[in-house]
Scaffold this active site. Structure first.
Site, short mmCIF file in Angstrom:
data_model
loop_
_atom_site.label_atom_id
_atom_site.label_comp_id
_atom_site.label_asym_id
_atom_site.label_seq_id
_atom_site.Cartn_x
_atom_site.Cartn_y
_atom_site.Cartn_z
N LYS A 1 0.90 -1.35 -0.11
CA LYS A 1 -0.18 -0.06 -0.03
C LYS A 1 1.03 1.23 0.12
O LYS A 1 2.07 1.17 0.10
CB LYS A 1 -0.89 0.11 1.31
CG LYS A 1 -0.26 0.06 2.44
CD LYS A 1 -1.29 -0.28 3.60
CE LYS A 1 -0.42 -0.46 4.98
NZ LYS A 1 -1.48 -0.23 6.12
N CYS B 1 14.71 24.32 3.20
CA CYS B 1 13.87 25.18 2.42
C CYS B 1 13.03 24.13 1.60
O CYS B 1 13.30 23.19 1.72
CB CYS B 1 14.69 26.21 1.48
SG CYS B 1 15.82 27.17 2.11
N MET B 2 12.32 24.76 0.63
CA MET B 2 11.34 23.77 -0.19
C MET B 2 12.03 22.81 -1.07
O MET B 2 11.70 21.51 -1.02
CB MET B 2 10.14 24.67 -0.92
CG MET B 2 9.25 23.89 -1.45
SD MET B 2 7.90 24.90 -2.68
CE MET B 2 7.27 25.89 -1.41
N ASP B 3 13.21 23.36 -1.63
CA ASP B 3 13.89 22.53 -2.68
C ASP B 3 15.23 22.32 -2.38
O ASP B 3 15.95 21.85 -3.25
CB ASP B 3 13.59 22.99 -3.92
CG ASP B 3 12.25 23.68 -4.42
OD1 ASP B 3 11.33 22.77 -4.43
OD2 ASP B 3 12.07 24.93 -4.38
N ARG C 1 1.40 -11.42 6.34
CA ARG C 1 1.46 -10.01 5.80
C ARG C 1 2.45 -9.03 6.29
O ARG C 1 2.45 -8.76 7.31
CB ARG C 1 0.12 -9.17 5.75
CG ARG C 1 -1.35 -10.05 5.70
CD ARG C 1 -2.39 -9.16 5.87
NE ARG C 1 -2.52 -8.40 7.10
CZ ARG C 1 -3.26 -8.90 8.14
NH1 ARG C 1 -3.85 -10.03 8.15
NH2 ARG C 1 -3.12 -8.09 9.31
N HIS D 1 -5.85 -7.82 12.52
CA HIS D 1 -4.51 -7.15 12.38
C HIS D 1 -4.07 -6.67 14.09
O HIS D 1 -5.10 -6.59 14.81
CB HIS D 1 -4.65 -5.90 11.96
CG HIS D 1 -3.75 -5.07 11.39
ND1 HIS D 1 -2.39 -5.58 10.89
CD2 HIS D 1 -3.21 -3.95 11.69
CE1 HIS D 1 -1.53 -4.49 10.79
NE2 HIS D 1 -2.09 -3.60 11.13
N TYR E 1 16.10 30.94 5.38
CA TYR E 1 14.84 31.45 5.96
C TYR E 1 15.01 31.41 7.39
O TYR E 1 15.28 30.59 8.37
CB TYR E 1 13.55 30.97 5.89
CG TYR E 1 12.95 31.09 4.16
CD1 TYR E 1 13.02 32.12 3.56
CD2 TYR E 1 13.12 29.74 3.39
CE1 TYR E 1 12.69 32.14 2.15
CE2 TYR E 1 13.02 29.83 2.12
CZ TYR E 1 12.55 30.98 1.51
OH TYR E 1 12.29 31.04 0.15
N ARG F 1 -9.94 -0.87 14.99
CA ARG F 1 -9.80 -0.31 13.58
C ARG F 1 -11.05 -1.15 12.82
O ARG F 1 -12.26 -1.09 13.22
CB ARG F 1 -8.78 -0.05 12.94
CG ARG F 1 -8.25 0.86 11.97
CD ARG F 1 -7.00 0.81 11.62
NE ARG F 1 -6.45 -0.18 11.03
CZ ARG F 1 -5.07 -0.59 10.49
NH1 ARG F 1 -4.28 0.49 10.58
NH2 ARG F 1 -4.87 -1.52 9.87
C1 LIG Z 1 -3.99 -4.87 7.68
C2 LIG Z 1 -2.45 -4.85 7.61
N1 LIG Z 1 -1.70 -5.78 7.54
C3 LIG Z 1 -0.30 -5.92 7.28
C4 LIG Z 1 0.17 -4.68 7.43
C5 LIG Z 1 1.91 -4.49 7.38
O1 LIG Z 1 2.27 -4.08 8.46
P1 LIG Z 1 3.91 -3.95 8.75
O2 LIG Z 1 4.43 -2.81 7.73
O3 LIG Z 1 3.81 -3.78 10.08
O4 LIG Z 1 4.51 -5.31 8.14
C6 LIG Z 1 -0.28 -3.29 7.61
C7 LIG Z 1 0.41 -1.98 7.45
O5 LIG Z 1 0.06 -1.44 8.50
C8 LIG Z 1 -2.00 -3.84 7.59
O6 LIG Z 1 -2.71 -2.14 7.69
#
Ligand SMILES: Cc1ncc(COP(=O)(O)O)c(C=O)c1O
Length: 373
Positions: A33, A305-307, A216, A160, A260, A131
């Site tokens: 993600k 700064c920005m850049d 995961r 999770h 700045y 969550r």
């Molecule tokens: C539902 C879920 N599974 C797995 C992960 C992976 O977590 P991590 O990056 O701590 O391995 C995340 C990330 O936050 C998540 O939201």
């Protein structure tokens, strides 16, 4: 010739993926993600498919569709909410969605049924994250009911962990106890879905009993430590480096303000370099940043700064305009870790890498295992 860029070592990500497979002895769902934690879906997905990755997890349907541009084969699970509007698209692209409430599940089922298809879904249980997910007491009934809905194929069940990275195991053990209770009942009823999963990176190391059918992994895949209490074994390799060019050098007389607000004022004649990276690249606008030039640490003067940032070059006499500067990553045997930067910025490594801005080109390199020993 680039001025400011992220160097992403896909070889490191592949290497870490193999380590996670070996440690967990399970299929690893690569959590990609937020543009693969900032590393770039366009590089990371092909690299993972090249080493045979079978699953990936994203937060949003738009990210899942982006994954499909680079792999038709990898199985994709959307871990967050998806509006029923997207069901036809999810079906067309073979994307699995997460379900955690009956209204949305019904809307998914109706749309899938209307076109004579079955939408692949994973049900989510909230065992203690507060969550997404149905609460444990309602989980068995929810899953049994889901399985009666024509139009849905309930392939997975997951939860999770909120605190798997901490030294106190009690909160995670309680989450596992709740999840196992649900699984036990479902197994007796012959309703256990094919893919049961719970472990994030930290849990892979700390709670082997929670590996179930797949794990995961996000942060560990990128070679970053889940937390100070759960450091990775040294065999993992970080994949991201932030680099920029030194674009100007001059000597300022004593009493000169730099940047700045003149948050730094020269004490003496000082050799000041300008580096082409700033807060619009993702560098935090704080005092006390550091960079590597010719493998030596140099302090950043004043606030970014920005850049651009200004750096003190009195101890790097060999520095020349055009030289490569490392904001984090390795250079000349020295290293600034993402974790060190995170400490300086008062945040966690996850935020540092995911906050690297879209304008930074991601340059993909592929180090081989033998090159890094
Ligand atoms: C539902 C879920 N599974 C797995 C992960 C992976 O977590 P991590 O990056 O701590 O391995 C995340 C990330 O936050 C998540 O939201």
């Amino acid at each position: 010739m680039l001025t400011t860029w992220l160097e992403i070592d896909l070889g490191a990500i592949q290497h870490n993926y193999h380590l996670l497979q070996a440690i967990s002895q399970r299929p690893v769902m690569a959590v990609i993600k937020a543009n693969a934690y900032g590393h770039g879906i366009s590089g990371v997905v092909p690299a993972l498919t090249r080493v045979g990755a079978t699953w990936c997890g994203v937060a949003r349907i738009e990210e899942a569709l982006e994954v499909r541009r680079f792999s038709r084969e990898i199985q994709v699970l959307v871990l967050g909410y998806t509006h029923p509007f997207w069901v036809e698209k999810a079906l067309a692209q073979d994307i699995c969605l997460t379900v955690f409430d009956s209204q949305t599940a019904e809307a998914y089922a109706k749309r899938a049924q209307a076109i004579g298809c079955e939408l692949r879904v994973h049900a989510k249980v909230d065992t203690g994250m507060g969550r997404l997910g149905v609460l444990p007491d309602a989980a068995v009934d929810f899953i049994r009911w889901l399985m009666t809905l024509p139009g849905l194929k309930v392939e997975g069940l997951y939860t999770h962990f909120a605190r798997a990275d901490e030294s106190n195991p009690a909160p995670t053990l309680e989450q596992i106890r709740r999840f196992d209770g649900i699984l036990e009942t479902l197994t007796i009823m012959n309703l256990r879905p094919r893919w049961v999963h719970a472990s994030n990176s930290a849990a892979i190391f700390n709670f082997p009993q929670a590996r179930y059918d797949l794990v995961r992994a996000g942060i560990a895949l990128y070679g970053l430590h889940p937390s100070p209490e759960t450091p990775l074994p040294p065999s993992f390799r970080p994949a991201m480096a932030l680099k920029a060019r030194l674009v100007s050098i001059k000597t300022l007389p004593p009493g000169s303000g730099v940047g700045y607000g003149h948050r730094y004022v020269t004490q003496d004649h000082e050799r000041i370099g300008v580096v082409a990276a700033g807060y619009a690249d993702g560098i935090r606008r704080i005092l006390g940043n550091e960079v590597l030039i010719h493998g030596k640490k140099a302090p950043v003067l004043g606030t970014p700064c920005m850049d651009q940032i200004m750096v003190q070059l009195d101890d790097v006499i060999e520095a020349m305009p055009g030289d490569e500067v490392v904001i984090f990553g390795g250079q000349g045997g020295n290293f600034i870790s993402v974790e060190e930067v995170a400490r300086r910025w008062g945040t966690i490594n996850y935020e540092v890498v995911t906050n690297m801005m879209a304008r930074l080109p991601r340059i993909y390199v592929e180090s081989k295992d033998e090159e890094v020993g």
